[in-house]
Design a protein around this motif. Structure first.
Motif, PDB file in Angstrom:
ATOM      1  N   GLU A 247      33.836 -14.346  35.563  1.00 60.95           N
ATOM      2  CA  GLU A 247      34.716 -12.949  34.860  1.00 60.95           C
ATOM      3  C   GLU A 247      35.495 -13.541  33.791  1.00 60.95           C
ATOM      4  OE1 GLU A 247      36.879 -11.322  38.196  1.00 60.95           O
ATOM      5  OE2 GLU A 247      35.066 -10.200  38.906  1.00 60.95           O
ATOM      6  N   GLN A 248      36.173 -14.697  34.025  1.00 64.29           N
ATOM      7  CA  GLN A 248      37.066 -15.325  32.963  1.00 64.29           C
ATOM      8  C   GLN A 248      36.251 -15.792  31.734  1.00 64.29           C
ATOM      9  OE1 GLN A 248      38.589 -18.722  35.148  1.00 64.29           O
ATOM     10  NE2 GLN A 248      40.207 -17.527  35.875  1.00 64.29           N
ATOM     11  N   ALA A 249      35.150 -16.000  31.933  1.00 68.33           N
ATOM     12  CA  ALA A 249      34.393 -16.406  30.711  1.00 68.33           C
ATOM     13  C   ALA A 249      33.725 -15.056  29.991  1.00 68.33           C
ATOM     14  CB  ALA A 249      32.989 -17.413  30.926  1.00 68.33           C
ATOM     15  N   TYR A 250      33.673 -14.069  30.594  1.00 68.02           N
ATOM     16  CA  TYR A 250      32.953 -12.906  30.145  1.00 68.02           C
ATOM     17  C   TYR A 250      33.279 -12.215  28.729  1.00 68.02           C
ATOM     18  CZ  TYR A 250      31.039  -7.875  29.989  1.00 68.02           C
ATOM     19  OH  TYR A 250      30.514  -6.811  29.411  1.00 68.02           O
ATOM     20  N   PRO A 251      32.783 -11.943  27.668  1.00 72.59           N
ATOM     21  CA  PRO A 251      31.397 -11.742  27.823  1.00 72.59           C
ATOM     22  C   PRO A 251      30.517 -12.878  27.564  1.00 72.59           C
ATOM     23  CG  PRO A 251      32.248 -11.206  25.816  1.00 72.59           C
ATOM     24  CD  PRO A 251      33.471 -11.534  26.384  1.00 72.59           C
ATOM     25  N   HIS A 252      31.148 -14.296  27.762  1.00 72.02           N
ATOM     26  CA  HIS A 252      30.165 -15.269  27.420  1.00 72.02           C
ATOM     27  C   HIS A 252      29.676 -15.759  28.745  1.00 72.02           C
ATOM     28  CE1 HIS A 252      32.216 -16.478  23.397  1.00 72.02           C
ATOM     29  NE2 HIS A 252      31.686 -15.418  23.277  1.00 72.02           N
ATOM     30  N   GLU A 253      28.779 -16.510  28.669  1.00 72.15           N
ATOM     31  CA  GLU A 253      28.252 -17.314  30.101  1.00 72.15           C
ATOM     32  C   GLU A 253      29.225 -18.294  30.427  1.00 72.15           C
ATOM     33  OE1 GLU A 253      24.050 -18.131  30.536  1.00 72.15           O
ATOM     34  OE2 GLU A 253      23.579 -15.831  29.783  1.00 72.15           O
TER      35      GLU A 253
ATOM     36  N   LEU B 259      30.073 -37.826  46.782  1.00 78.59           N
ATOM     37  CA  LEU B 259      29.375 -36.541  46.780  1.00 78.59           C
ATOM     38  C   LEU B 259      28.270 -36.448  45.867  1.00 78.59           C
ATOM     39  CD1 LEU B 259      32.392 -34.253  46.203  1.00 78.59           C
ATOM     40  CD2 LEU B 259      31.257 -34.564  48.461  1.00 78.59           C
ATOM     41  N   ASP B 260      27.321 -35.771  46.076  1.00 74.48           N
ATOM     42  CA  ASP B 260      26.036 -35.517  45.335  1.00 74.48           C
ATOM     43  C   ASP B 260      26.044 -34.345  44.240  1.00 74.48           C
ATOM     44  OD1 ASP B 260      24.819 -37.830  46.222  1.00 74.48           O
ATOM     45  OD2 ASP B 260      24.179 -36.953  48.033  1.00 74.48           O
ATOM     46  N   VAL B 261      25.280 -34.457  43.306  1.00 68.23           N
ATOM     47  CA  VAL B 261      25.193 -33.006  42.702  1.00 68.23           C
ATOM     48  C   VAL B 261      24.028 -32.336  43.168  1.00 68.23           C
ATOM     49  CG1 VAL B 261      24.503 -31.919  40.282  1.00 68.23           C
ATOM     50  CG2 VAL B 261      25.959 -34.126  40.363  1.00 68.23           C
ATOM     51  N   ILE B 262      24.415 -31.236  43.747  1.00 64.25           N
ATOM     52  CA  ILE B 262      23.209 -30.531  44.598  1.00 64.25           C
ATOM     53  C   ILE B 262      22.792 -29.195  44.015  1.00 64.25           C
ATOM     54  CG2 ILE B 262      23.806 -31.543  46.807  1.00 64.25           C
ATOM     55  CD1 ILE B 262      25.397 -28.665  47.254  1.00 64.25           C
ATOM     56  N   GLY B 263      23.309 -28.871  42.678  1.00 65.77           N
ATOM     57  CA  GLY B 263      22.914 -27.667  42.050  1.00 65.77           C
ATOM     58  C   GLY B 263      23.892 -27.341  40.880  1.00 65.77           C
ATOM     59  N   PHE B 264      23.689 -26.157  40.356  1.00 63.80           N
ATOM     60  CA  PHE B 264      24.312 -25.567  39.167  1.00 63.80           C
ATOM     61  C   PHE B 264      24.326 -24.173  39.138  1.00 63.80           C
ATOM     62  CE2 PHE B 264      21.381 -29.272  38.220  1.00 63.80           C
ATOM     63  CZ  PHE B 264      22.373 -30.286  38.169  1.00 63.80           C
ATOM     64  N   TYR B 265      25.368 -23.612  38.528  1.00 65.08           N
ATOM     65  CA  TYR B 265      25.702 -22.391  38.773  1.00 65.08           C
ATOM     66  C   TYR B 265      25.739 -21.704  36.864  1.00 65.08           C
ATOM     67  CZ  TYR B 265      30.612 -22.652  38.093  1.00 65.08           C
ATOM     68  OH  TYR B 265      31.928 -23.023  37.787  1.00 65.08           O
ATOM     69  N   HIS B 266      25.582 -20.574  36.829  1.00 66.58           N
ATOM     70  CA  HIS B 266      25.834 -19.968  35.630  1.00 66.58           C
ATOM     71  C   HIS B 266      25.797 -18.431  35.599  1.00 66.58           C
ATOM     72  CE1 HIS B 266      21.332 -19.581  34.887  1.00 66.58           C
ATOM     73  NE2 HIS B 266      21.803 -18.639  34.097  1.00 66.58           N
ATOM     74  N   SER B 267      26.292 -17.781  34.711  1.00 64.07           N
ATOM     75  CA  SER B 267      26.697 -16.254  34.627  1.00 64.07           C
ATOM     76  C   SER B 267      25.671 -15.547  33.670  1.00 64.07           C
ATOM     77  CB  SER B 267      28.113 -15.891  34.455  1.00 64.07           C
ATOM     78  OG  SER B 267      28.444 -16.260  33.306  1.00 64.07           O
ATOM     79  N   HIS B 268      25.385 -14.309  34.209  1.00 64.66           N
ATOM     80  CA  HIS B 268      24.483 -13.424  33.245  1.00 64.66           C
ATOM     81  C   HIS B 268      25.417 -12.441  33.061  1.00 64.66           C
ATOM     82  CE1 HIS B 268      20.060 -14.868  34.176  1.00 64.66           C
ATOM     83  NE2 HIS B 268      20.938 -15.795  33.552  1.00 64.66           N
ATOM     84  N   PRO B 269      25.950 -12.409  31.769  1.00 66.11           N
ATOM     85  CA  PRO B 269      26.841 -11.180  31.438  1.00 66.11           C
ATOM     86  C   PRO B 269      26.173  -9.928  31.301  1.00 66.11           C
ATOM     87  CG  PRO B 269      27.503 -13.093  30.194  1.00 66.11           C
ATOM     88  CD  PRO B 269      26.041 -13.489  30.851  1.00 66.11           C
ATOM     89  N   ASP B 270      26.397  -8.901  32.026  1.00 61.65           N
ATOM     90  CA  ASP B 270      25.602  -7.656  31.911  1.00 61.65           C
ATOM     91  C   ASP B 270      24.114  -7.838  32.005  1.00 61.65           C
ATOM     92  OD1 ASP B 270      27.909  -6.086  31.311  1.00 61.65           O
ATOM     93  OD2 ASP B 270      27.959  -6.915  29.442  1.00 61.65           O
ATOM     94  N   HIS B 271      23.745  -8.650  32.933  1.00 64.52           N
ATOM     95  CA  HIS B 271      22.571  -8.823  33.439  1.00 64.52           C
ATOM     96  C   HIS B 271      22.245  -9.094  34.734  1.00 64.52           C
ATOM     97  CE1 HIS B 271      18.223  -9.907  32.986  1.00 64.52           C
ATOM     98  NE2 HIS B 271      18.148  -9.099  31.790  1.00 64.52           N
TER      99      HIS B 271
ATOM    100  N   VAL C 185      22.227 -21.275  41.047  1.00 67.09           N
ATOM    101  CA  VAL C 185      22.956 -20.213  41.432  1.00 67.09           C
ATOM    102  C   VAL C 185      23.349 -19.457  40.209  1.00 67.09           C
ATOM    103  CG1 VAL C 185      25.260 -19.439  42.085  1.00 67.09           C
ATOM    104  CG2 VAL C 185      24.066 -21.075  43.436  1.00 67.09           C
ATOM    105  N   ILE C 186      23.046 -18.116  40.018  1.00 68.71           N
ATOM    106  CA  ILE C 186      23.279 -17.147  39.164  1.00 68.71           C
ATOM    107  C   ILE C 186      24.000 -15.979  39.546  1.00 68.71           C
ATOM    108  CG2 ILE C 186      22.214 -15.569  37.426  1.00 68.71           C
ATOM    109  CD1 ILE C 186      19.762 -17.060  37.456  1.00 68.71           C
ATOM    110  N   VAL C 187      25.530 -15.828  38.711  1.00 65.31           N
ATOM    111  CA  VAL C 187      26.130 -14.735  39.449  1.00 65.31           C
ATOM    112  C   VAL C 187      26.166 -13.619  38.145  1.00 65.31           C
ATOM    113  CG1 VAL C 187      28.155 -15.682  37.921  1.00 65.31           C
ATOM    114  CG2 VAL C 187      28.557 -13.878  39.793  1.00 65.31           C
ATOM    115  N   SER C 188      25.707 -12.379  38.459  1.00 65.26           N
ATOM    116  CA  SER C 188      25.706 -11.314  37.613  1.00 65.26           C
ATOM    117  C   SER C 188      27.364 -10.759  37.431  1.00 65.26           C
ATOM    118  CB  SER C 188      24.930 -10.249  38.097  1.00 65.26           C
ATOM    119  OG  SER C 188      24.936  -9.018  37.322  1.00 65.26           O
ATOM    120  N   VAL C 189      27.703 -10.824  35.864  1.00 67.12           N
ATOM    121  CA  VAL C 189      28.829 -10.141  35.512  1.00 67.12           C
ATOM    122  C   VAL C 189      29.131  -8.667  34.682  1.00 67.12           C
ATOM    123  CG1 VAL C 189      31.163 -10.645  34.691  1.00 67.12           C
ATOM    124  CG2 VAL C 189      29.894 -12.147  35.559  1.00 67.12           C
TER     125      VAL C 189
END
Lengths: 147, 113
Positions: free
Chosen positions: A18-24, A77-89, A109-113
């Motif tokens: 939400e903070q990055a919106y409308p950017h990913e 700790l290990d890097v186990i994954g990544f996330y990014h957003s899909h603005p309006d998608h 992980v993908i979060v839709s915004v």
């Protein structure tokens, strides 16, 4: 594999989107792998280094990624994954996500915004032959802040 | 002279579950060659069938990306560490606005792209 997230970690990813919106937005998931699940210990927000098309692209700065990897190692700790957003998608991988995925074995992980508000959040792993993503279950882990 | 090579989490299953391995070599190319010789399943994860590093694989000698220091010919010394760091990138298709937001948000089991 499933991905275990606390409600706070889920909310942190949504808030970053939400903070990055409308950017990913984008970030790293640190933790460890247990029996049948990758368990998130920490959500690390990263800078979206893509300046050409940040509304529908994200890149990690490789040096910043190296630094996060190193700091994680120092803390066990290990890097186990990544996330990014899909603005309006929708919260599902694009062809571009597939073409730019790293190795199988991470959670993606993908979060839709939608119009500035976080909506669905899904997690995927890359098939061994890299031909497609497979949605993985997200289970809620007990909050780290509760006794 | 052996140097320490850090193995990314998903590749450890191809390296006897080790987070780091010690590998001998005079330069980065020799270290990587010996790494995949000792752990053959790593080869296809790091290299194309033509033997080039995969496009999303970044290799850092200490803090330096080897692309800027001589690539595989970059010399190494015992105190060095080699880190394998994947490029992470992605993004939504080029559709914006209400119409895109109204598409279904997920599929139940498998998302084929």
């Amino acid at each position: 594999m499933a991905l275990r997230l606390t409600a706070e970690q889920h909310a942190a990813i949504a808030r970053h989107g939400e903070q990055a919106y409308p950017h990913e937005c984008c970030g790293v998931l640190l933790g460890g792998a247990g029996a049948g699940a990758r368990e998130v210990a920490e959500v690390v927000p990263m800078r979206n280094a893509n300046t050409e098309s940040p509304r529908n692209r994200f890149d990690f700065d490789p040096k910043e990624h190296l630094a996060v990897q190193r700091q994680a190692r120092e803390r066990g700790l290990d890097v186990i994954g990544f996330y990014h957003s899909h603005p309006d998608h929708p919260a599902r991988p694009s062809q571009y996500d597939l073409e730019h995925a790293a190795w199988p074995g991470y959670s993606y992980v993908i979060v839709s915004v939608a119009e500035g508000r976080a909506a669905a959040l899904n997690s995927f792993e890359l098939a061994d032959d890299r031909s497609h993503f497979i949605q993985e279950e997200i289970t809620e882990a007990a909050s780290l802040s509760r006794p | 002279m052996p140097i320490k090579v850090f193995i990314p989490t998903p590749l450890r299953s191809y390296a006897d579950k080790q987070a780091a391995v010690e590998v001998d070599g005079r330069d980065v190319g020799e270290v990587l060659e010996r790494l995949v010789a000792a752990h053959p399943q790593l080869k296809s994860q790091l290299f194309t069938p033509e033997g080039k590093l995969r496009s999303f694989v970044n290799v850092y000698l200490n803090d330096e990306d080897i692309r800027y220091t001589g690539r595989e010919r970059t010399p190494v010394k015992t105190s060095d560490t080699l880190s394998i760091v994947p490029s992470i990138a992605g993004g939504a298709p080029r559709a914006f606005g209400r119409e895109a937001a109204l598409l279904p948000s997920s599929r139940p089991a498998e998302a084929r792209c």
